[in-house]
Design an enzyme around this catalytic site. Structure first.
Site, mmCIF file in Angstrom:
data_model
loop_
_atom_site.group_PDB
_atom_site.id
_atom_site.type_symbol
_atom_site.label_atom_id
_atom_site.label_comp_id
_atom_site.label_asym_id
_atom_site.label_seq_id
_atom_site.Cartn_x
_atom_site.Cartn_y
_atom_site.Cartn_z
ATOM 1 N N SER A 51 1.111 -7.302 -1.095
ATOM 2 C CA SER A 51 1.505 -8.431 -0.261
ATOM 3 C C SER A 51 0.537 -9.561 -0.272
ATOM 4 C CB SER A 51 1.876 -7.698 1.168
ATOM 5 O OG SER A 51 0.249 -7.707 1.724
ATOM 6 N N THR B 134 0.612 -1.231 -0.373
ATOM 7 C CA THR B 134 -0.065 0.096 -0.162
ATOM 8 C C THR B 134 1.018 1.367 0.168
ATOM 9 O OG1 THR B 134 -2.024 -1.147 1.108
ATOM 10 C CG2 THR B 134 -1.854 1.332 1.475
ATOM 11 N N ASP C 161 -0.775 -6.709 4.594
ATOM 12 C CA ASP C 161 -1.713 -7.967 4.621
ATOM 13 C C ASP C 161 -0.756 -9.353 5.163
ATOM 14 O OD1 ASP C 161 -3.652 -6.507 4.262
ATOM 15 O OD2 ASP C 161 -4.265 -7.230 2.266
#
Length: 331
Positions: free
Chosen positions: A54, A12, A86
């Site tokens: 991820s 992110t 994640d």
């Protein structure tokens, strides 16, 4: 000035909006531009390993990360690795095992909002990661929300909150406040020997969450699919059903076939103890391995790592009765 290597893998923090939603797009050079003077305060080298959400980080990427660190750490005082949130806890755990006795800090971080977002948490998380990377304290860590967590104790517990990670069953390794980086000496570990890269992994490990009424025949299917190891999240302190649907007898057959079975608790906090209840003692008699107070992420990755080193049941048991990176309290 400290020599810091920043390895990027996507996530992110490096994402940009697309027609299909957020996707990693920024490289390390663009990320470093948001650090203002921090990059200038250190001798910073940047290398882009991956540009992945991820969710797409898998054992092959873990091996690539471990090898990148192993081949470069001697040139640096510390390493910062950007990563999606994640699966960050899985990555931090497995790197803790693969990078045996790493003598420098390896600090994973990321963010809940892209670094270009005006309200991002990414800049602060990077600053904290750099603080830990320059601390000289060896090990693998997660830096998030001004907290530093041992890699084997980090668990993602929130999907959107900036305090996304907790240190489970272990105090924080360090915290950042108005006094700076405050290290917790009781948690920090020193290398127990020379560095070793132990990057062999077995990807044939599955995690099963026990639910009331689970059909034990699912384990016959797992054997047919040639899984090499099983981790079970059991009830409470270590309960597994044996009335009507006799899961314990089935697990005994699995263990007898040479497949290690590790059992941890579905409860996030505190330890499992199979000696307390009849169900737990029956499970121990069947030959399963206790995870005690390990996180699920640590139990899964430790089994993958153990099976990468050996397929001998006695040796795997010995590995699970040994604490390598602060992942378990055995006393």
């Amino acid at each position: 000035m400290k020599r810091i290597l920043m390895l990027t893998t996507g996530g992110t923090i490096a994402s940009e909006p697309t027609e299909e939603g957020l996707a990693p797009a920024m490289d390390g050079r663009l990320l470093a531009a948001y650090l203002n003077g921090l990059a200038a305060e250190n001798q910073l080298q940047i290398e882009n390993l991956y540009q992945l959400d991820s969710s797409n980080i898998q054992p092959e990427e873990w091996q690539g990360m471990a090898r990148a660190v192993a081949s470069r750490f001697q040139q640096y005082d510390g390493i910062v690795m950007t990563h999606g949130t994640d699966t960050m806890a899985y990555t931090a755990s497995v790197l803790s095992f693969m990078l045996r006795n790493i003598p420098v800090p390896v600090v994973l971080t990321g963010s809940q909002l892209p670094i270009r977002h005006p309200l991002t948490d990414g800049v602060e998380n990077l600053r904290c990661a750099f603080a830990m990377a320059t601390s000289g304290r060896a090990g693998v860590f997660v830096a998030f929300d001004r907290k530093i967590i041992l890699g084997t104790r980090a668990v993602k517990v929130r999907t959107t909150g900036f305090d996304a990670f907790e240190s489970v069953n272990c105090p924080y390794a360090a915290m950042v406040d108005s006094t700076g980086l405050r290290l917790n000496e009781a948690v920090l570990r020193k290398p127990a020997g020379d560095f070793q890269l132990e990057d062999r992994l077995c990807d044939g490990v599955i995690l099963i969450k026990l639910t009331p009424g689970l059909n034990p025949e699912i384990f016959d299917m797992l054997l047919q699919m040639q899984y090499k190891g099983i981790v079970i999240e059991a009830f409470g302190a270590g309960g597994l059903n044996f009335v009507r649907r006799d899961l314990i007898s089935k697990l005994h057959k699995v263990v007898q076939s040479g497949i290690p079975v590790v059992v941890c608790s579905q409860c996030l906090y505190e330890r499992s103890d199979f000696t307390i209840y009849q169900a737990g003692q029956k499970a121990l008699e069947s030959g399963v391995l206790q995870a005690y107070d390990m996180t699920t992420e640590a139990a899964v990755t430790k089994l993958m790592w153990a099976l990468g080193q050996t397929n001998r049941p006695g040796e795997i048991r010995r590995i699970f009765e040994t604490c390598y990176a602060g992942e378990v309290s055995l006393t």
